[in-house]
Design a protein around this motif. Structure first.
Motif, PDB file in Angstrom:
ATOM      1  N   LYS A 123      -5.233  13.733 -48.754  1.00  0.00           N
ATOM      2  CA  LYS A 123      -6.453  13.491 -49.531  1.00  0.00           C
ATOM      3  C   LYS A 123      -6.990  12.090 -49.248  1.00  0.00           C
ATOM      4  N   ARG A 124      -6.084  11.114 -49.240  1.00  0.00           N
ATOM      5  CA  ARG A 124      -6.506   9.722 -48.992  1.00  0.00           C
ATOM      6  C   ARG A 124      -7.104   9.571 -47.604  1.00  0.00           C
ATOM      7  N   GLU A 125      -6.455  10.247 -46.659  1.00  0.00           N
ATOM      8  CA  GLU A 125      -6.920  10.184 -45.275  1.00  0.00           C
ATOM      9  C   GLU A 125      -8.323  10.790 -45.163  1.00  0.00           C
ATOM     10  N   ALA A 126      -8.508  11.949 -45.833  1.00  0.00           N
ATOM     11  CA  ALA A 126      -9.806  12.640 -45.776  1.00  0.00           C
ATOM     12  C   ALA A 126     -10.878  11.757 -46.415  1.00  0.00           C
ATOM     13  N   ARG A 127     -10.511  11.103 -47.546  1.00  0.00           N
ATOM     14  CA  ARG A 127     -11.474  10.225 -48.227  1.00  0.00           C
ATOM     15  C   ARG A 127     -11.862   9.055 -47.326  1.00  0.00           C
ATOM     16  N   LYS A 128     -10.851   8.522 -46.638  1.00  0.00           N
ATOM     17  CA  LYS A 128     -11.082   7.374 -45.742  1.00  0.00           C
ATOM     18  C   LYS A 128     -12.013   7.779 -44.598  1.00  0.00           C
ATOM     19  N   MET A 129     -11.769   8.977 -44.046  1.00  0.00           N
ATOM     20  CA  MET A 129     -12.584   9.463 -42.924  1.00  0.00           C
ATOM     21  C   MET A 129     -14.026   9.667 -43.386  1.00  0.00           C
ATOM     22  N   ALA A 130     -14.184  10.222 -44.609  1.00  0.00           N
ATOM     23  CA  ALA A 130     -15.527  10.507 -45.127  1.00  0.00           C
ATOM     24  C   ALA A 130     -16.305   9.217 -45.331  1.00  0.00           C
ATOM     25  N   ALA A 131     -15.599   8.153 -45.720  1.00  0.00           N
ATOM     26  CA  ALA A 131     -16.246   6.862 -45.997  1.00  0.00           C
ATOM     27  C   ALA A 131     -16.638   6.135 -44.716  1.00  0.00           C
ATOM     28  N   GLU A 132     -16.027   6.483 -43.601  1.00  0.00           N
ATOM     29  CA  GLU A 132     -16.290   5.743 -42.332  1.00  0.00           C
ATOM     30  C   GLU A 132     -17.594   6.182 -41.650  1.00  0.00           C
TER      31      GLU A 132
END
Ligand code: BYC
Length: 330
Positions: A321-330
């Motif tokens: 989930k954290r990884e997906a959130r990080k990717m979405a923010a980039e």
């Protein structure tokens, strides 16, 4: 040329001349006491030997919590309970440092656990014996941690950096463990006749299994010659066993106890204690899984692993989930 000097076991070690150039350069560094770090080139056998030994060591620390944990709820005083809880927690910490050291060699914690649960990886034979009375907690600290220190102090100088550094911290804690065990034995021996008898009974049952902790005799040790040439081990199994006997027999005498070995006596000429023949058939039976508590110990570890599945899954889901959130923010 250290590789040619090892004579303690039957197994033969390659001489420098027989090695290929990479291996030879590696051995020369070992002979010069240069530490090996995880990203350095190393022979596959060196890596495998370390994974085997470090993971077995880690498993021993974790399984070793079980016999002592058995007495946390029954410790005789609040102080003894607090000390025992702290000791058992230390063992968990030792297991974690060691798993981390093994992971630097390219094996995952999950793989090591699977090897333990499938019986492929061993853990110390000593933890397959039951803790029947409170005196067993004293005997474990005194004898088992005492034997562990004897083996682990030289491992602080092991050629593999992460293992040697983990051992430095572990040894500091083990010496406290050994003293708390001896303190329990001292108190019992200064108590009633029944308490002293309980201490003697614990010594009788833990003595021989403690001597077995050092592994097979030098002529039967499979790995010693190569491990000593690679400076993973600094001493042979029999050398350390003898040192342990020499240290421990006077400690037993000091508190009025006697080892259960009728052949155990001071040999003036050797400047060491002689002792009787170890029952190696018992040792190998325990290694095969036929000791008094092997099944119970593995069952407890299997249950802990299964019970923890939801937590491991939750951690993975959280990381995703954290990884997906990080990717979405980039
Ligand atoms: N138990 O060729 P050898 C603690 C196996 S826990 C079971 O001499 P090596 C504590 C050996 O693995 C401290 N197996 O082997 C925790 C090999 O089989 P594999 C634990 C044993 O590796 C909680 C075969 O026999 N300490 O302090 O050169 C509470 C042939 O042996 C045992 C460590 O793990 C045994 N006793 O030497 C309280 C120390 N002995 O692997 C206290 C690190 C031998 O080929 N380990 N075997 O299937 C070592 O120093 C070495 O591995 C040993 C054995 C000296 C144990």
């Amino acid at each position: 040329m250290y590789a040619q000097m090892v004579k303690s076991t039957g197994a033969r070690v390659k001489s420098l001349d027989e090695m290929d150039p990479e291996e030879r350069a590696f051995q020369v560094r070992i002979d010069a006491d240069i530490k090996v770090e995880p990203k350095d080139w190393m022979p596959e056998g060196y890596r495998k030997t370390l994974i085997r030994q470090i993971s077995q060591h880690a498993h021993s620390e974790i399984v070793g919590q079980l016999p002592e944990g058995n007495w946390i709820t029954r410790a005789p005083t609040l102080d003894r309970k607090a000390i025992l809880i702290a000791k058992v927690q230390d063992e968990a910490g030792h297991g974690l440092y060691l798993y981390c050291a093994a992971e630097t060699l390219g094996v995952s914690r999950d793989e090591m656990t699977e090897q333990l649960l499938s019986g492929k990886a061993k853990y110390s034979s000593i933890f397959n014996y039951p803790t029947l009375t409170w005196a067993d907690i004293g005997a474990i600290g005194w004898l088992v941690d005492g034997a562990a220190i004897m083996n682990q102090v030289p491992l602080q100088r092991c050629s593999f950096g992460p293992y040697s550094r983990a051992m430095i911290r572990i040894c500091k804690e083990e010496s406290f463990h050994q003293r708390q065990g001896y303190d329990i034995m001292m108190k019992l021996c200064a108590g009633t006749a029944e308490q002293k008898e309980m201490a003697q009974d614990a010594l009788n049952r833990w003595w021989w299994p403690s001597l077995m902790m050092f592994g097979p005799s030098d002529q039967d040790s499979v790995h010693s010659a190569q491990s000593m040439a690679w400076k993973i081990k600094q001493n042979s199994n029999d050398e350390l066993r003898q040192k342990f006997v020499d240290q421990t027999v006077p400690q037993a005498e000091y508190i009025g106890l006697k080892t259960p070995d009728p052949d155990c006596k001071w040999n003036e000429a050797r400047g060491a204690y002689d002792f009787g023949e170890i029952d190696w058939s018992e040792f190998y039976e325990v290694l095969k899984g036929n000791g008094p508590c092997n099944k119970e110990r593995l069952e407890a570890r299997r249950k802990a692993w299964d019970d923890g599945a939801w937590f491991r899954d939750a951690l993975m889901a959280h990381a995703k989930k954290r990884e997906a959130r990080k990717m979405a923010a980039e």
